[in-house]
Design a protein around this motif. Structure first.
Motif, short mmCIF file in Angstrom:
data_model
loop_
_atom_site.label_atom_id
_atom_site.label_comp_id
_atom_site.label_asym_id
_atom_site.label_seq_id
_atom_site.Cartn_x
_atom_site.Cartn_y
_atom_site.Cartn_z
N TRP A 13 0.79 -1.23 0.00
CA TRP A 13 0.00 0.00 0.00
C TRP A 13 0.83 1.28 0.00
N GLY A 129 -3.65 -6.56 -1.18
CA GLY A 129 -3.31 -5.25 -1.71
C GLY A 129 -4.50 -4.55 -2.33
N PRO A 130 -4.30 -3.31 -2.79
CA PRO A 130 -5.41 -2.53 -3.33
C PRO A 130 -6.05 -3.14 -4.57
#
Length: 239
Positions: A13, A129-130
């Protein structure tokens, strides 16, 4: 949150601070992840190590440690890069929750099939994760406007992911040249020639499959039945 989780969060991130010591940086996290993916795609997750990735990149293992502290964090970066962001909407955006989830599941299968090692890398609680969370957001938001609870929406996503994982697992076991249902059908057909009287229902079903050419439909059949079940539940919630 454990320290190792905190480090994974930082790598996935950001922010990504550049190494403060040593020569001018020649690597970045994306290049490192892609090198690991290349190894895992050809040899599986067991073939991935910090040493192998460093050699792939033409650097020393100690140089690689300046960017990634260990294999667990490396694999987290690989998963995030392999899955990537959900594809941008085209000109024909699926309408309704069913069309959106069907499109979502097909897109996810197209991600898992070329990277079957992701099956092993995405087991159990872990930091995502994003990009990966973006996939989950897309699926959950597809059910906006229904009367399903938050827990039911999450469970619906889990069902779809489980189906994708199951099909990917079978495809991996069959290998690049085979189709899992066709291979299993052939094995069972051989057995039924000698043992069919002991398993009459199975023998009859296999005979029907051979006549109708209905093999290799597990993906489509399972996907549509999951969506059918959700449709019944959503209809019940609306009354």
């Amino acid at each position: 949150m454990a320290d190792n989780h905190a480090e994974t969060v930082r790598l996935l991130w950001g922010p990504h601070a550049k190494p403060s010591r040593g020569p001018r940086p020649t690597l970045d996290l994306d290049r490192i992840a892609r090198a690991g993916i290349e190894i895992a795609d050809s040899e599986g997750l067991a073939g991935v190590s910090m040493q192998r990735v460093a050699a792939q990149l033409g650097v020393t293992k100690m140089a690689l440690y300046r960017y990634v502290p260990g294999k667990a964090e490396l694999i987290a970066l690989m998963v995030e890069a392999a899955i990537g962001p959900y594809p941008a909407a085209g000109d024909t955006q699926p309408s309704g929750w069913r069309g959106q989830l069907e499109d979502w599941a097909r897109c996810l299968l197209s991600v898992f099939l070329p990277h079957p090692w992701t099956l092993d890398a995405t087991i159990g609680p872990r930091v995502m994760g994003p990009a990966e969370l973006g996939w989950m957001e897309r699926a959950v938001s597809a059910l906006d406007g229904t009367e399903l609870s938050g827990a039911e929406r999450m469970d619906a996503v889990v069902l779809l992911v489980g189906h994708v994982r199951g099909i990917t697992q079978q495809a991996r076991a069959a290998g690049p040249a085979g189709t899992p249902e066709a291979e299993l059908g052939g094995i069972l057909a051989d057995l039924m020639r000698d043992q069919g009287e002991r398993f009459p229902a199975l023998a009859a079903a296999l005979a029907s499959v051979e006549q109708s050419g209905g093999q290799d439909q597990a993906w489509e059949f399972g996907l549509q039945r999951i969506l059918d079940g959700l449709a019944v539940l959503i209809d019940q919630r609306g009354h």
